[in-house]
Design a protein around this motif. Sequence first.
Motif, mmCIF file in Angstrom:
data_model
loop_
_atom_site.group_PDB
_atom_site.id
_atom_site.type_symbol
_atom_site.label_atom_id
_atom_site.label_comp_id
_atom_site.label_asym_id
_atom_site.label_seq_id
_atom_site.Cartn_x
_atom_site.Cartn_y
_atom_site.Cartn_z
ATOM 1 N N ALA A 1 2.738 12.432 -8.290
ATOM 2 C CA ALA A 1 3.525 13.634 -7.958
ATOM 3 C C ALA A 1 2.892 14.292 -6.733
ATOM 4 C CB ALA A 1 3.551 14.595 -9.143
ATOM 5 N N THR A 2 3.597 14.247 -5.604
ATOM 6 C CA THR A 2 2.992 14.695 -4.330
ATOM 7 C C THR A 2 2.995 16.203 -4.165
ATOM 8 O OG1 THR A 2 5.084 14.582 -3.115
ATOM 9 C CG2 THR A 2 3.748 12.550 -3.234
ATOM 10 N N GLY A 3 3.836 16.909 -4.942
ATOM 11 C CA GLY A 3 3.825 18.367 -4.868
ATOM 12 C C GLY A 3 4.434 18.952 -3.599
ATOM 13 N N MET B 1 0.843 -1.204 0.000
ATOM 14 C CA MET B 1 0.000 0.000 0.000
ATOM 15 C C MET B 1 0.877 1.252 0.000
ATOM 16 S SD MET B 1 -3.105 1.086 2.574
ATOM 17 C CE MET B 1 -4.035 2.606 2.261
ATOM 18 N N PHE B 2 0.478 2.224 -0.819
ATOM 19 C CA PHE B 2 1.072 3.564 -0.822
ATOM 20 C C PHE B 2 -0.011 4.537 -0.348
ATOM 21 C CE2 PHE B 2 4.813 3.549 -3.932
ATOM 22 C CZ PHE B 2 4.844 2.180 -4.132
ATOM 23 N N GLU B 3 0.380 5.512 0.491
ATOM 24 C CA GLU B 3 -0.528 6.633 0.770
ATOM 25 C C GLU B 3 0.140 7.912 0.285
ATOM 26 O OE1 GLU B 3 -2.844 8.791 4.503
ATOM 27 O OE2 GLU B 3 -0.780 8.103 4.710
ATOM 28 N N PHE B 4 -0.619 8.763 -0.389
ATOM 29 C CA PHE B 4 -0.099 10.034 -0.901
ATOM 30 C C PHE B 4 -0.814 11.193 -0.207
ATOM 31 C CE2 PHE B 4 -0.220 6.867 -4.331
ATOM 32 C CZ PHE B 4 1.142 6.690 -4.517
ATOM 33 N N VAL B 5 -0.088 12.301 -0.013
ATOM 34 C CA VAL B 5 -0.691 13.479 0.620
ATOM 35 C C VAL B 5 -1.763 14.080 -0.294
ATOM 36 C CG1 VAL B 5 1.317 14.102 2.007
ATOM 37 C CG2 VAL B 5 1.094 15.005 -0.336
ATOM 38 N N PRO B 6 -2.725 14.807 0.289
ATOM 39 C CA PRO B 6 -3.722 15.491 -0.550
ATOM 40 C C PRO B 6 -3.020 16.393 -1.560
ATOM 41 C CG PRO B 6 -4.363 15.579 1.764
ATOM 42 C CD PRO B 6 -2.978 14.999 1.733
ATOM 43 N N GLY B 7 -3.591 16.481 -2.737
ATOM 44 C CA GLY B 7 -3.012 17.315 -3.798
ATOM 45 C C GLY B 7 -2.113 16.545 -4.747
ATOM 46 N N THR B 8 -1.892 15.271 -4.477
ATOM 47 C CA THR B 8 -1.031 14.470 -5.354
ATOM 48 C C THR B 8 -1.706 14.273 -6.716
ATOM 49 O OG1 THR B 8 -0.007 13.308 -3.499
ATOM 50 C CG2 THR B 8 0.048 12.194 -5.657
#
Lengths: 412, 412
Positions: free
Chosen positions: B244-246, B43-50
């Motif tokens: 792209a997490t930004g 599992m990967f979790e990405f921050v909001p806005g990715t």
Amino acid sequence: MAGKDLPTSPLAMPLPAVPPVAGVRLGVAAAGIRYKGRPDLTMFEFVPGTTVAGVFTLNKCPGAPVDWCRAALKGGKARALVVNAGNANVFTGKLGRDAVQATADAAAKLVGCKAKEVFLASTGVIGEPLPHEKLTAALPALFGKLRDNNWEDAARGIMTTDTFPKACVRKAMIGETEVTIAGIAKGSGMVAPDMATMLCFIATDAKIPAAALQAALKKGTDASFNRTTVDSDTSTSDTVLVFATGQAKHPRVPAEGGPMLRDFVKALHELLLDLALQVVRDGEGAQKFIRIDVTGATTARSAQRIAMAIANSPLVKTAIAGEDANWGRIVMAVGKAGEPADRDKLSVAVGGTWMARDGGVVPGYDETPVVAHMKGREIEITVDIGLGRGKGTAWTCDLTHGYIDINGSYRS
Amino acid sequence: MAGKDLPTSPLAMPLPAVPPVAGVRLGVAAAGIRYKGRPDLTMFEFVPGTTVAGVFTLNKCPGAPVDWCRAALKGGKARALVVNAGNANVFTGKLGRDAVQATADAAAKLVGCKAKEVFLASTGVIGEPLPHEKLTAALPALFGKLRDNNWEDAARGIMTTDTFPKACVRKAMIGETEVTIAGIAKGSGMVAPDMATMLCFIATDAKIPAAALQAALKKGTDASFNRTTVDSDTSTSDTVLVFATGQAKHPRVPAEGGPMLRDFVKALHELLLDLALQVVRDGEGAQKFIRIDVTGATTARSAQRIAMAIANSPLVKTAIAGEDANWGRIVMAVGKAGEPADRDKLSVAVGGTWMARDGGVVPGYDETPVVAHMKGREIEITVDIGLGRGKGTAWTCDLTHGYIDINGSYRS
């Protein structure tokens, strides 16, 4: 190849008795081109008036003999055929062109015909100059020994990695007259015909105009050799030639063929398919013979492409070698064909048992009959695309350690 | 596959150290989907806005996760990625669609996002329903353990028949700011990408609009994964995703990308090629890594097709396995590609030694350096078509007994 003693394919068929075909004399010799102690040079002589039709590889780098035959075919007449095994005379540049000219000249002198009435075929190693002086040195003695009842020797003389000789005979009626069609073929690897495949030589005593013969041959190879594959690799030497000696006493056949040839064409097509399937049965390393039927495609052409995609999939072929009815790989191969397909309408059967229907496993599917079928020598796969009425069939063999053994050391 | 302990590929590369990528947390768990005693859920979790870009298989029978991702990609946003190994969730009908929905719902609930912001990928056996309750049961504990410095575990967690984990890292400048691009890939068989291949997941801390990211990814996969093949079989599950997490502090990148992204795109393409070649190095049964350069074709597209025809030829690949520089088979493969070629203008080199030029063997050709080259692990083939200026490159591996062993008993 190269003199290795490969075990006979477990899928081999017994060689049928081939009767003489009026107007054809043939024979073999050991010219020592590459093999030692076995015939590697085969010659046919045809009576004057023999017509000829041919189809050849679509490979863009064909051998010099293929170029020669394409040009010779324009005359529509044949008096001789010279075939050698062990050297393909492909990618040999000017030496290759010199070799075909010298061989045709030598045969024409013996027969008493024009060089352009001599047809040539060579298979074996690519890129080594053909020692044509060995051919021309052996031809006079060979010519002296030609006889009409010699098809079995010829079937053996043209073999390379083949493990059994391949021949077929059919009878057909033209008017009230029975004619004979006899043919031999060779091929085992580099088999993925595109218009024609490998070497296949057919003779008939019928009297058929070259144009009608060519039309019948083209249609027949499209429905036979062109629907088979051993390893997806299209040879540089594929050649199918039909010679009609005209010795049978039947009414005159018009140039366009027509209804009078119906029985002949049917018999010719049966013979072509029989020989094509013998080639598949001798596929390099083959342990299982596989027939793939595709139904329900949008068109017949689409069905045929899907069938060939399944037949050419290494993953499908290795699964069958492992006696694994891995229908997931069949689905993959359908999808990679690039033809219209809808996963959720797709059905797959093996040995007549439907394993998957409409995009999922058949509820309560019992693997028992499929497991038993997979242990056999003859594997049947049916795929219904569920979109239309297009049908197609392809034939192939499994992919085994034998293929790697044979091809990992071909030249050694 | 199925729990067999395959020896590590002799072509394996050491796993590079992968640093955290700001905005990404990841982890693995053993959900017991098919394998025992090894992680099979990642599992990967990405921050909001990715933002996210993806390319997928062109196989017409794709897996349910591919359908899901294609639809989810339209939003251009991602918060999570869930990957399982051992079951491809392909050809599973409504059960397959239910499984992806249930998995996405479960992940979305943990992360606090929409289901359509969860991306999914599955590889392994085709045609068996995915036991998604095992995934959803394992997800909460897995989510609790996610951390940023965990790429190595993820690279191992997505493996199936892979014999070594595959990762790559590149740094790039956007304006004055250095950004990181990290990626992992898996794949070993059923590798003949058509737009994308196998599974490849990449994350960067750069802030890239989804459209620009998609354009960079598409171009990059065309020049990397789409130029490789293991066995010519295009998978039903091929997926490449870039997130792209930004989190990096660089000037705003316009939607169309443009010059500001030049260094980033170059680094991304390098990373894609690096990972694609790692997949080839882990090709099922591979003993040799093969690079094929084609020059002098009429167009770049034609050159690429010829390179792929050589790379997909079983006869070329078995010859290389046997350490035989059988250039005749290379000529055959050029000819079967169906692209413009003239046998008498063709030249072939192996390991930098020209063996054939302008349609024939090089006079006085000395095989010694070629024989030495063929014994190595890295084989280089160059073909000059002699017709134009089109260039192309393909990468593949040899075809060995190992491939037959692995695929003749995949499900047993």
